[in-house]
Scaffold this motif. Structure first.
Motif, PDB file in Angstrom:
ATOM      1  N   ALA A  19      -4.126 -53.424 -29.106  1.00 33.23           N
ATOM      2  CA  ALA A  19      -4.281 -54.391 -28.007  1.00 33.23           C
ATOM      3  C   ALA A  19      -3.845 -55.792 -28.463  1.00 33.23           C
ATOM      4  N   ALA A  20      -4.240 -56.178 -29.673  1.00 35.83           N
ATOM      5  CA  ALA A  20      -3.885 -57.514 -30.169  1.00 35.83           C
ATOM      6  C   ALA A  20      -2.372 -57.642 -30.329  1.00 35.83           C
ATOM      7  N   LEU A  21      -1.723 -56.548 -30.747  1.00 38.55           N
ATOM      8  CA  LEU A  21      -0.261 -56.606 -30.903  1.00 38.55           C
ATOM      9  C   LEU A  21       0.411 -56.747 -29.534  1.00 38.55           C
ATOM     10  N   LEU A  22      -0.050 -55.974 -28.551  1.00 38.53           N
ATOM     11  CA  LEU A  22       0.543 -56.086 -27.209  1.00 38.53           C
ATOM     12  C   LEU A  22       0.322 -57.483 -26.631  1.00 38.53           C
ATOM     13  N   LYS A  23      -0.854 -58.067 -26.905  1.00 35.86           N
ATOM     14  CA  LYS A  23      -1.110 -59.436 -26.416  1.00 35.86           C
ATOM     15  C   LYS A  23      -0.127 -60.414 -27.061  1.00 35.86           C
ATOM     16  N   GLN A  24       0.127 -60.208 -28.372  1.00 31.72           N
ATOM     17  CA  GLN A  24       1.067 -61.112 -29.048  1.00 31.72           C
ATOM     18  C   GLN A  24       2.506 -60.900 -28.567  1.00 31.72           C
ATOM     19  N   GLY A  26       3.031 -60.606 -25.529  1.00 34.76           N
ATOM     20  CA  GLY A  26       3.038 -61.318 -24.245  1.00 34.76           C
ATOM     21  C   GLY A  26       2.671 -60.474 -23.043  1.00 34.76           C
ATOM     22  N   ILE A  27       2.009 -59.325 -23.258  1.00 28.91           N
ATOM     23  CA  ILE A  27       1.618 -58.514 -22.094  1.00 28.91           C
ATOM     24  C   ILE A  27       0.650 -59.320 -21.231  1.00 28.91           C
ATOM     25  N   LYS A  28       0.787 -59.194 -19.933  1.00 29.73           N
ATOM     26  CA  LYS A  28      -0.085 -59.965 -19.016  1.00 29.73           C
ATOM     27  C   LYS A  28      -1.481 -59.351 -19.005  1.00 29.73           C
ATOM     28  N   GLY A  29      -2.475 -60.187 -18.779  1.00 31.34           N
ATOM     29  CA  GLY A  29      -3.865 -59.746 -18.773  1.00 31.34           C
ATOM     30  C   GLY A  29      -4.103 -58.557 -17.874  1.00 31.34           C
ATOM     31  N   LYS A  30      -3.518 -58.568 -16.679  1.00 31.16           N
ATOM     32  CA  LYS A  30      -3.781 -57.491 -15.708  1.00 31.16           C
ATOM     33  C   LYS A  30      -3.108 -56.169 -16.105  1.00 31.16           C
ATOM     34  N   ASP A  31      -2.175 -56.251 -17.065  1.00 30.56           N
ATOM     35  CA  ASP A  31      -1.419 -55.052 -17.441  1.00 30.56           C
ATOM     36  C   ASP A  31      -2.043 -54.271 -18.592  1.00 30.56           C
ATOM     37  N   LEU A  32      -3.166 -54.756 -19.134  1.00 30.95           N
ATOM     38  CA  LEU A  32      -3.784 -54.077 -20.288  1.00 30.95           C
ATOM     39  C   LEU A  32      -5.297 -54.025 -20.123  1.00 30.95           C
ATOM     40  N   VAL A 338       7.399 -49.012 -28.275  1.00 26.46           N
ATOM     41  CA  VAL A 338       7.916 -48.238 -27.127  1.00 26.46           C
ATOM     42  C   VAL A 338       7.486 -48.933 -25.823  1.00 26.46           C
ATOM     43  N   ILE A 339       6.187 -49.238 -25.751  1.00 29.37           N
ATOM     44  CA  ILE A 339       5.660 -49.856 -24.527  1.00 29.37           C
ATOM     45  C   ILE A 339       6.298 -51.238 -24.339  1.00 29.37           C
ATOM     46  N   GLY A 340       6.375 -51.992 -25.441  1.00 26.59           N
ATOM     47  CA  GLY A 340       6.935 -53.355 -25.377  1.00 26.59           C
ATOM     48  C   GLY A 340       8.370 -53.349 -24.894  1.00 26.59           C
ATOM     49  N   SER A 348       9.519 -60.134 -30.905  1.00 25.95           N
ATOM     50  CA  SER A 348       9.831 -60.876 -32.130  1.00 25.95           C
ATOM     51  C   SER A 348       8.654 -60.910 -33.112  1.00 25.95           C
ATOM     52  N   ILE A 349       7.438 -60.699 -32.610  1.00 26.31           N
ATOM     53  CA  ILE A 349       6.245 -60.707 -33.470  1.00 26.31           C
ATOM     54  C   ILE A 349       6.320 -59.604 -34.542  1.00 26.31           C
ATOM     55  N   LEU A 350       7.122 -58.574 -34.287  1.00 30.72           N
ATOM     56  CA  LEU A 350       7.186 -57.457 -35.247  1.00 30.72           C
ATOM     57  C   LEU A 350       7.727 -57.886 -36.608  1.00 30.72           C
ATOM     58  N   LYS A 351       8.532 -58.958 -36.625  1.00 29.33           N
ATOM     59  CA  LYS A 351       9.042 -59.476 -37.903  1.00 29.33           C
ATOM     60  C   LYS A 351       7.866 -59.957 -38.761  1.00 29.33           C
ATOM     61  N   HIS A 352       6.939 -60.632 -38.101  1.00 26.67           N
ATOM     62  CA  HIS A 352       5.742 -61.125 -38.785  1.00 26.67           C
ATOM     63  C   HIS A 352       4.908 -59.950 -39.311  1.00 26.67           C
TER      64      HIS A 352
END
Ligand SMILES: Cc1cc2nc3c(=O)[nH]c(=O)nc-3n(C[C@H](O)[C@H](O)[C@H](O)COP(=O)(O)OP(=O)(O)OC[C@H]3O[C@@H](n4cnc5c(N)ncnc54)[C@H](O)[C@@H]3O)c2cc1C
Length: 373
Positions: A19-24, A26-32, A338-340, A348-352
């Motif tokens: 969940a934290a990765l999807l939030k980073q 940029g997934i919208k609040g209503k989508d998760l 996949v979802i992203g 781009s957060i995946l680089k981090h």
């Protein structure tokens, strides 16, 4: 009917890490939505009070050595608790801080009861005790702790599974039999011996694997604790006792081995034989390997149904069992990428994550572990 894109089941480290990765991304609040049957970190809140993490925590994130028990590259349970070996309550408090920081929407006290597939790529309809949810993607992160193994031998139901013990202090003084000599069994033995009980620890594994993978051998933390109790004459360790049955003779519990040996105790034996592989209401949507673990694709997706993913300690990419947080967190990116990409999120957060050692793509790295001294 609530409509959303992604539902994650379980607010433990696996579910919240995804969940934290999807939030980073940029997934919208209503989508998760994260569904949790208990509280945030429920399994950890159920740990016996004296139980501690065997994996040490250390706030070394700044040097790209992410705290071994962190679920994001920029958080550290050690920093949060000021401790190296956290208790269950302390780790649950860390998870709550992750939820707050990344603004993850967790619906607590809501158990997922039923899942219906709406078609190969049409998503799912989910049923909880008070809601219906329709979603496109589902990540199962329901863990293992709440599915104790109670079938490993005849009469296992007469024993107390170690996950049912909240406090060792509450037990009556006497002789206890502990079944299973891995992490939980040694933890039980250590705590009982410290309180002055007599303990017989039974183990049947003859494995002397030449490995230092903590999924297969005792962790250094446990080995160190073992050495502290090595000279305790109240502990009897039997490494060749395969329990075949437990039964009662009057008020006495009899533990019987496959060789016909018997040990008697006035207290229910303590069952430390681990957990079942139980994927709850998504069980039927996976195909299983011979060892009981579900088959998953390279993206940790069910091989039977698209858009259904697995996260956490039930991930087994032969021969790698991803049963510790520092292992399975490396796979948060598998379903999330996949979802992203399908939801056109910012990846781009995946680089981090890669820099922080939290992106495990090449699982062959886990096959050859060598230590030269
Ligand atoms: C004694 C012990 C010591 C350990 N020490 C370590 C250690 O030192 N280091 C380490 O890395 N790992 C350790 N582990 C393992 C670690 O605790 C687990 O791997 C980890 O908790 C798994 O995380 P998870 O999020 O998959 O599961 P959990 O933390 O169990 O989270 C799953 C969540 O899903 C919820 N849930 C389940 N089914 C449903 C449903 N149908 N609907 C809604 N919610 C549901 C549960 O309530 C739970 O909160 C230890 C385990 C034990 C038992």
């Amino acid at each position: 009917m609530i409509e959303t894109q992604v539902v994650i089941v379980g607010a433990g480290p696996a579910g919240l890490g995804c969940a934290a990765l999807l939030k980073q991304m940029g997934i919208k609040g209503k989508d998760l939505i994260v569904l949790e049957r208990g509280e945030i970190g429920e399994s950890f809140l159920r740990w016996p009070e004296s139980m501690r993490f065997i994996t040490p925590s250390f706030p070394s994130n700044g040097y790209h050595q992410t705290d071994l028990n962190a679920i994001t590259p920029d958080t550290s349970p050690a920093f949060n608790a000021g401790k190296e070996h956290l208790s269950g309550k302390e780790y649950a408090a860390y998870l709550k801080m992750v939820v707050k920081h990344y603004q993850i929407d967790v619906t607590v006290h809501t158990e997922l009861n039923k899942v219906t597939s709406l078609g190969p790529s049409d998503g799912f309809e989910l049923q909880t005790h008070n809601s219906h949810i329709r979603c496109q993607y589902l990540i199962w992160a329901g863990g293992e702790y709440q599915s104790p193994n109670t079938q490993s031998f005849t009469g296992a139901d007469l024993c107390i599974h170690n996950t049912r013990i909240r406090s060792w202090e509450a037990l009556d003084k006497g002789h206890y039999v502990v079944i299973g000599g891995y992490e939980s069994g040694v933890d039980a033995t250590f705590n009982l011996a410290k309180l002055g009980h007599k303990v017989t620890l039974l183990e049947c594994s003859h494995d002397n694997e030449q490995t230092y993978d903590p999924s297969k051998v005792l962790s250094p933390y446990t080995a160190e604790r073992m050495s502290c109790i090595a000279n305790n004459t109240d502990i009897d360790f039997n490494g060749e006792f395969e329990v075949s049955a437990v039964f009662k003779e009057g008020d006495i519990f009899v533990v019987q081995s496959t060789d016909g040996d018997e040990i008697r105790t006035p207290f229910p034996p303590i069952n430390c034989t681990g957990f079942e592989i139980d994927l709850g209401p998504v069980s039927e949507f996976f195909v299983y390997q011979d060892n009981g673990y579900p088959w998953v694709s390279a993206f940790d997706e069910s091989t039977k149904l698209r858009n259904l993913f697995l996260a956490g300690p039930r991930l087994f990419h032969d021969p790698t069992l991803l049963c510790f947080i520092y292992k399975f967190r490396g796979r948060f990116a598998a379903p999330c990428s996949v979802i992203g990409s399908e939801l056109e999120l910012d990846m781009s957060i995946l680089k981090h994550y890669r820099q922080a050692g939290m992106l495990l793509e090449d699982l062959s790295c886990c096959q050859q572990q060598e230590c030269f001294c």
